[in-house]
Enzyme design. Sequence first.
Site, PDB file in Angstrom:
ATOM      1  N   VAL A   1       0.835  -1.197   0.000  1.00 37.83           N
ATOM      2  CA  VAL A   1       0.000   0.000   0.000  1.00 37.83           C
ATOM      3  C   VAL A   1       0.875   1.255   0.000  1.00 37.83           C
ATOM      4  CG1 VAL A   1      -1.716   1.287   1.346  1.00 37.83           C
ATOM      5  CG2 VAL A   1      -1.762  -1.207   1.337  1.00 37.83           C
ATOM      6  N   CYS A   2       0.428   2.280  -0.729  1.00 33.31           N
ATOM      7  CA  CYS A   2       1.046   3.608  -0.630  1.00 33.31           C
ATOM      8  C   CYS A   2      -0.069   4.644  -0.737  1.00 33.31           C
ATOM      9  CB  CYS A   2       2.136   3.811  -1.688  1.00 33.31           C
ATOM     10  SG  CYS A   2       1.518   4.003  -3.369  1.00 33.31           S
ATOM     11  N   ARG A   3       0.261   5.846  -1.096  1.00 36.36           N
ATOM     12  CA  ARG A   3      -0.740   6.913  -1.175  1.00 36.36           C
ATOM     13  C   ARG A   3      -1.689   6.707  -2.350  1.00 36.36           C
ATOM     14  NH1 ARG A   3      -0.650  11.174  -4.160  1.00 36.36           N
ATOM     15  NH2 ARG A   3      -1.914  12.994  -3.735  1.00 36.36           N
TER      16      ARG A   3
ATOM     17  N   MET B   1      -4.087   4.699  -0.498  1.00 36.54           N
ATOM     18  CA  MET B   1      -4.827   5.260   0.630  1.00 36.54           C
ATOM     19  C   MET B   1      -5.776   6.378   0.196  1.00 36.54           C
ATOM     20  SD  MET B   1      -4.151   3.424   3.230  1.00 36.54           S
ATOM     21  CE  MET B   1      -4.741   4.370   4.654  1.00 36.54           C
TER      22      MET B   1
END
Length: 98
Positions: free
Chosen positions: A62-64, A90
């Site tokens: 997961v990242c932004r 996210m």
Amino acid sequence: MKEVTPEQVLELLNNKTNVNIIDVREDEEVATGMIPDAKHIPLGFVEASMDELDKEKDYIIVCRSGRRSANACMFLESEGFKVSNMVGGMLEWEGPTK
């Protein structure tokens, strides 16, 4: 590269499925909230942290927005890890954060 949506990740969490999530955002980004039980390994530290990961487990990265996590997935896949990229990151996560 395998992909998973934020909705699919939330469903896995809601079903109490054993999920291994790695958040590759920077410290100041995770300070705003991250998925509960996610492991924080900033992208720049993924290679140095590989010994903390198990090649027998599946990981959701997961990242932004999904771009850095895609890069992490490509690298980890090349090293023999089983990974999926959470597309939309996210920015599209509507589940709980800690």
